[in-house]
Design an enzyme around this catalytic site. Structure first.
Site, PDB file in Angstrom:
ATOM      1  N   GLU A 115       0.836  -1.216   0.000  1.00 50.70           N
ATOM      2  CA  GLU A 115       0.000   0.000   0.000  1.00 50.70           C
ATOM      3  C   GLU A 115       0.866   1.259   0.000  1.00 50.70           C
ATOM      4  OE1 GLU A 115      -2.880  -0.485   3.150  1.00 50.70           O
ATOM      5  OE2 GLU A 115      -3.951  -2.000   1.988  1.00 50.70           O
ATOM      6  N   CYS A 130      -2.214  -4.607  -5.433  1.00 53.44           N
ATOM      7  CA  CYS A 130      -2.711  -5.853  -4.835  1.00 53.44           C
ATOM      8  C   CYS A 130      -1.635  -6.949  -4.898  1.00 53.44           C
ATOM      9  CB  CYS A 130      -3.925  -6.363  -5.599  1.00 53.44           C
ATOM     10  SG  CYS A 130      -5.377  -5.328  -5.469  1.00 53.44           S
ATOM     11  N   GLU A 158      -1.974 -10.016  -5.916  1.00 50.99           N
ATOM     12  CA  GLU A 158      -2.013 -10.819  -7.140  1.00 50.99           C
ATOM     13  C   GLU A 158      -1.203 -10.166  -8.248  1.00 50.99           C
ATOM     14  OE1 GLU A 158      -4.481  -9.904  -5.180  1.00 50.99           O
ATOM     15  OE2 GLU A 158      -6.232 -11.212  -5.324  1.00 50.99           O
TER      16      GLU A 158
END
Ligand code: THU
Length: 159
Positions: free
Chosen positions: A63, A72, A74
């Site tokens: 983040e 993210c 993924e």
């Protein structure tokens, strides 16, 4: 007018129904949640993938105080894999998440739309589907192809 129904196929497996390779990749995704950087959401996501040469790679959500600059788990993991090993197909991707209580989610984690779009790009790039394992303590969703996670997706054939 025509009604169109689209079927997707997924399995829900309990931990004791997973095969060894699935269990191992999920465990790596779970461990990767502990390397997440999520001071803003306190939602820690981990991903682990298996390449065709047998290597496994992991990643986690990263983040940023300027929220949209974060990424993210993924996409962090897939972009890492494609940048380090551009010629290696991804065979399987596992995802796990711990919520704000610090516990793994009961429900299987559900990848966001942007990550699903990246799954579709990888699918077309490597000209092969890959399995996606979405872990939750109540069970793991398993799809054999990213197309099952995003039917009617945008791809380069539209360009
Ligand atoms: N997040 C992921 O990394 N993967 C998902 O599948 C869902 C959401 C991250 C983004 C953000 O850092 C935090 O979880 C809360 O949305």
């Amino acid at each position: 007018m025509k009604d169109i129904e689209i079927k997707i196929h997924l399995q829900l497996k309990q931990d004791n129904e997973l095969d060894d390779a699935e269990r191992d990749l999920i465990e790596k995704a779970k461990q990767a949640t502990f390397r997440s950087y999520a001071p803003y959401s306190n939602f820690s996501v981990g991903a682990a993938l298996m390449l065709e040469n047998g290597k496994t790679l992991t990643g986690s959500n990263q983040e940023n105080c300027a929220y949209p600059s974060g990424l993210c788990a993924e996409r962090t993991t897939m972009f890492y894999a494609n940048s380090r090993f551009p010629d290696q197909k991804i065979l399987c991707l596992a995802v796990a998440a711990r919520d704000t209580t610090g516990e793994f989610t009961k429900m299987p984690i559900s990848p966001c739309g942007a990550c699903r779009q990246v799954f579709i790009e990888v699918f077309h790039r490597q000209k092969a589907p890959f399995k996606v394992l979405l872990y939750g303590t109540d069970g793991t969703y398993i799809v054999e192809s990213p197309l099952d996670l995003m039917p009617i997706s945008f791809d380069s054939s539209y360009l």
